[in-house]
Design an enzyme around this catalytic site. Structure first.
Site: not given
Ligand SMILES: C[S@@+](CC[C@H](N)C(=O)[O-])C[C@H]1O[C@@H](n2cnc3c(N)ncnc32)[C@H](O)[C@@H]1O
Length: 283
Positions: A18, A41, A102, A120, A145-146, A166
């Site tokens: 961050h 993500h 983030s 998300e 999907d991300g 992320d």
């Molecule tokens: C490390 S966390 C994100 C933290 C955030 N970027 C932050 O810095 O505050 C990863 C996130 O990705 C989500 N996630 C898992 N698989 C995913 C996918 N295929 N596509 C998008 N999001 C996904 C999870 O639910 C989780 O909330």
């Protein structure tokens, strides 16, 4: 999808990610032209460190709490001030009222002319994201999907900005997926800035990731890493990295100031390390 970031919010890896994310956004805001922040993500966006999840791991105590209570030389203060201001005051334990993920950082830092795209996949976290950010007219929220989101969002109409990738690294081929998604996006938006967070469990796997990235033709890359303990393949995470494609040219200098201080504050006595390596031409 078992990963819940609420267990890890504000830990050493979040603090590292961050602070660097904030530095990139601050740099991009040097120009008045609008920019777009894309978070593939995003998580729920903001975390209560008094929650059951945060209490179960207490990881924030070795992250944000240490920073909040550390002595900060002037050069460090200047670099982390925008991040600390976005967090707000911390109590005597070093706990803020809530810890901004983030999305919350971007919302706080960015200007009226900027746009924020958040994605998300997890239903409950996406609901929280909508509740926390849905009323901000700069923000768009998606749930797919991300990597599909990254492909759909690039290039952004503003043609300037940052894509944060992320993922939770729950699947074994996450690094391969990242290389494939970034190379596709980069072909459509070669001047964009991309920041990829990663855990370091296996140093050889991380080396391979950078080699694979370079093999796609992506040539302006900054590798930043922080370790708070001796290398560990199993058990709690002790090392993390941030890979930035098309980094701000000053980021390596800022990292050379920030990372040794972060090691001193966050690592077990004498057990930490850091690196900042630039590949290719500086932007
Ligand atoms: C490390 S966390 C994100 C933290 C955030 N970027 C932050 O810095 O505050 C990863 C996130 O990705 C989500 N996630 C898992 N698989 C995913 C996918 N295929 N596509 C998008 N999001 C996904 C999870 O639910 C989780 O909330």
């Amino acid at each position: 999808m078992n990963y819940r970031h609420a267990f890890h919010a504000g830990n050493f890896a979040d603090v590292f990610k961050h602070i660097l994310l904030t530095r990139i956004l601050v740099y991009l805001m040097r120009k008045d032209q609008p920019l777009r922040f894309m978070d593939t993500h995003a998580g729920p966006g903001r975390y209560d460190l008094a929650s059951e999840e945060a209490n179960r791991t207490d990881e924030w105590r070795n992250g944000i709490a240490r920073i909040a209570n550390a002595e900060r030389p002037a050069a460090i203060d200047e670099l982390i001030a925008p991040w600390l201001e976005a967090i707000g005051p911390c109590d005597e334990e070093g706990k803020p009222q809530s810890y901004p993920g983030s999305p919350a950082l971007a919302q706080k830092l960015l200007r009226p002319q900027d746009k924020i795209a958040l994605n998300e996949l997890h239903e409950r976290d996406c609901l929280l994201l909508r509740r926390n950010f849905g009323r901000d007219n700069r923000v768009r929220i998606a749930s797919m999907d991300g990597y599909t989101a990254l492909n759909a969002w690039t290039p952004p109409v503003e043609r300037r900005g940052l894509a944060l990738i992320d993922p939770p690294f729950e699947v074994r081929d996450e690094f391969t997926r990242i290389v494939s998604a970034i190379s596709k996006a980069w072909k459509k938006w070669p001047t964009g800035c991309y920041a990829i967070w990663y855990p370091i469990k296996d140093a050889a796997q991380v080396d391979r990731f950078y080699e694979d990235l370079s093999a796609t033709g992506i040539d302006n890359v900054l590798r930043l890493e922080l370790s708070i303990d001796q290398a560990a393949h199993a058990g709690p995470l002790t090392a993390t990295g941030f890979c930035i494609v098309n980094p701000p040219f000053i980021l390596i200098d800022e990292a050379n100031t920030l990372l040794p201080w972060l090691v001193a504050v966050l690592a077990k006595q004498g057990q930490g390390s850091w690196r900042a390596t630039q590949f290719g031409d500086r932007a």
